[in-house]
Design a protein around this motif. Structure first.
Motif, PDB file in Angstrom:
ATOM      1  N   SER A   1      -1.378  -6.576  -6.279  1.00  0.00           N
ATOM      2  CA  SER A   1       0.044  -6.330  -6.073  1.00  0.00           C
ATOM      3  C   SER A   1       0.879  -7.419  -6.722  1.00  0.00           C
ATOM      4  O   SER A   1       0.453  -8.568  -6.839  1.00  0.00           O
ATOM      5  CB  SER A   1       0.349  -6.278  -4.573  1.00  0.00           C
ATOM      6  OG  SER A   1       1.729  -6.139  -4.337  1.00  0.00           O
ATOM      7  N   SER A   2       2.086  -7.046  -7.113  1.00  0.00           N
ATOM      8  CA  SER A   2       3.053  -8.028  -7.608  1.00  0.00           C
ATOM      9  C   SER A   2       3.977  -8.510  -6.504  1.00  0.00           C
ATOM     10  O   SER A   2       4.797  -9.409  -6.729  1.00  0.00           O
ATOM     11  CB  SER A   2       3.891  -7.415  -8.739  1.00  0.00           C
ATOM     12  OG  SER A   2       4.598  -6.267  -8.269  1.00  0.00           O
ATOM     13  N   LEU A   3       3.871  -7.931  -5.316  1.00  0.00           N
ATOM     14  CA  LEU A   3       4.693  -8.364  -4.196  1.00  0.00           C
ATOM     15  C   LEU A   3       4.188  -9.703  -3.673  1.00  0.00           C
ATOM     16  O   LEU A   3       2.978  -9.867  -3.459  1.00  0.00           O
ATOM     17  CB  LEU A   3       4.655  -7.327  -3.082  1.00  0.00           C
ATOM     18  CG  LEU A   3       5.229  -5.949  -3.393  1.00  0.00           C
ATOM     19  CD1 LEU A   3       4.979  -5.007  -2.218  1.00  0.00           C
ATOM     20  CD2 LEU A   3       6.716  -6.048  -3.697  1.00  0.00           C
TER      21      LEU A   3
ATOM     22  N   HIS B   1       1.248 -10.094  -0.735  1.00  0.00           N
ATOM     23  CA  HIS B   1       0.727  -8.799  -0.284  1.00  0.00           C
ATOM     24  C   HIS B   1      -0.797  -8.761  -0.408  1.00  0.00           C
ATOM     25  O   HIS B   1      -1.371  -8.178  -1.330  1.00  0.00           O
ATOM     26  CB  HIS B   1       1.352  -7.654  -1.067  1.00  0.00           C
ATOM     27  CG  HIS B   1       1.080  -6.308  -0.457  1.00  0.00           C
ATOM     28  ND1 HIS B   1       1.594  -5.948   0.754  1.00  0.00           N
ATOM     29  CD2 HIS B   1       0.329  -5.263  -0.881  1.00  0.00           C
ATOM     30  CE1 HIS B   1       1.188  -4.728   1.056  1.00  0.00           C
ATOM     31  NE2 HIS B   1       0.413  -4.287   0.084  1.00  0.00           N
TER      32      HIS B   1
ATOM     33  N   THR C   1       4.296  -5.976   6.941  1.00  0.00           N
ATOM     34  CA  THR C   1       4.701  -5.931   5.546  1.00  0.00           C
ATOM     35  C   THR C   1       5.674  -7.067   5.227  1.00  0.00           C
ATOM     36  O   THR C   1       6.588  -7.349   5.995  1.00  0.00           O
ATOM     37  CB  THR C   1       5.388  -4.591   5.239  1.00  0.00           C
ATOM     38  OG1 THR C   1       4.510  -3.528   5.586  1.00  0.00           O
ATOM     39  CG2 THR C   1       5.767  -4.483   3.772  1.00  0.00           C
ATOM     40  N   GLY C   2       5.443  -7.736   4.107  1.00  0.00           N
ATOM     41  CA  GLY C   2       6.322  -8.817   3.675  1.00  0.00           C
ATOM     42  C   GLY C   2       5.894 -10.199   4.116  1.00  0.00           C
ATOM     43  O   GLY C   2       6.490 -11.196   3.670  1.00  0.00           O
TER      44      GLY C   2
ATOM     45  N   GLU D   1       3.987 -13.566   4.021  1.00  0.00           N
ATOM     46  CA  GLU D   1       3.358 -14.365   2.974  1.00  0.00           C
ATOM     47  C   GLU D   1       2.403 -15.364   3.612  1.00  0.00           C
ATOM     48  O   GLU D   1       2.762 -16.093   4.531  1.00  0.00           O
ATOM     49  CB  GLU D   1       4.414 -15.083   2.137  1.00  0.00           C
ATOM     50  CG  GLU D   1       5.332 -14.123   1.374  1.00  0.00           C
ATOM     51  CD  GLU D   1       6.258 -14.825   0.404  1.00  0.00           C
ATOM     52  OE1 GLU D   1       5.867 -15.895  -0.118  1.00  0.00           O
ATOM     53  OE2 GLU D   1       7.370 -14.312   0.169  1.00  0.00           O
TER      54      GLU D   1
END
Length: 300
Positions: free
Chosen positions: A185-187, A190, A232-233, A235
């Protein structure tokens, strides 16, 4: 830096059954315990806390310090040697050590190679360790999957893409390394669950999810796995958040068999905590005050 409990916070050690039940076996407001392992005789859990190593009698709830010498303050990355009498330990100086499980002198395994070493797995034959290497202890850099002979020596990198990875652990047959990685993922942050064969081939994603998934741990029979799921989100794998501990079949990672919501994160499930009979596993919760984690805060 050693973690401590916040005012009004408790540390609770729980045992979950593969049939869905869970039982709190220890609670304290004095020491922040982390990362349970299960001893091979099935009688005790091994945890770290206050930089030390502890055993917790499962049936009696008695917490006992393991007297170690020659080992700096510990962090929450430790795994038992396959024979059951030794333990491999990560310390806050960035090195990996081996020590007798009943206490005694520890021996350093890793060299001063310019990186920090965070242990997570030992091969079934006891000959190799899997760890995460952080260059110069700079946590803005991604962790790399590394291996080293269990008595020290030449390290080897396993290529699993450019993203940060963590928690590499050997499968019971010794053919695979299971871990989490951000390479899919690029998030930011994630993390997703993955595995790779020990020779570096066959790198694959185990589950595609919108949640942030860490630390897959296989049962000794290889049939089941547990992991920790962040919202979600998220880090990294921070402390003091609503999270889920999830149980799945290794034949289908997409369909949770049971889920345990709790307040925790860092320290809850960092290392393999399965019982020898593959029937139970342990985890740690860190509730604040008298409130439990609302179930609707942890989402699929």
């Amino acid at each position: 830096m050693l973690r401590t409990l916040e005012p009004g916070q408790r540390c609770e050690v729980w045992i979950a059954s593969v049939t869905g039940e869970s039982e709190m076996v220890f609670s304290t407001d004095e020491v922040l315990l982390e990362a349970p392992n299960w001893t091979l005789d099935g009688r005790s859990l091994v945890l770290n806390g206050d930089g030390k190593l502890w055993t917790l009698d499962v049936s009696g709830g008695r917490l006992t310090e393991v007297p170690l010498t020659g080992v700096p303050d510990l962090n929450n990355d430790h795994v038992l040697a396959p024979g059951g009498t030794g333990i491999f330990l990560s310390a806050n100086d960035g090195h990996i050590y081996r020590a007798p499980l009943d206490g005694g002198e520890g021996q350093r395994i890793t060299d001063d190679d310019g990186s920090f070493h965070f242990l997570h797995g030992v091969s079934p034959d006891g000959g190799e360790l899997a760890y995460v290497g952080i260059q110069a202890g700079d946590f803005t850099r991604p962790g790399r999957l590394m291996t080293i002979p269990s008595d020290g020596g030449t390290t080897a990198a396993v290529d699993v893409g450019p993203g940060h990875c963590d928690g590499p652990e050997y499968s019971p047959d010794g053919q695979w390394l299971y871990f989490n990685t951000e390479s899919f993922s690029s998030l930011p942050g994630h993390a997703q669950l993955a595995r790779v064969q020990v020779d570096g081939s066959g790198f694959e994603r185990l589950l595609e999810s919108v949640t942030v998934d860490w630390f897959p741990h296989l049962s000794p029979d290889g049939e089941l796995a547990c992991y920790i799921r962040f919202l979600t989100g998220t880090e990294g794998h921070p402390a003091d958040l609503p999270v889920d501990v999830v149980l799945v079949s290794t034949g289908d990672w997409t369909a949770p068999l049971h889920t345990w919501p709790l307040f925790g994160g860092q320290g809850t499930l960092n290392v393999n905590s399965w019982s020898p009979d593959s029937a139970r596993f342990a985890y740690v919760a860190y509730p604040l005050g008298n409130t439990d984690t609302p179930k609707d805060q942890v989402r699929d």
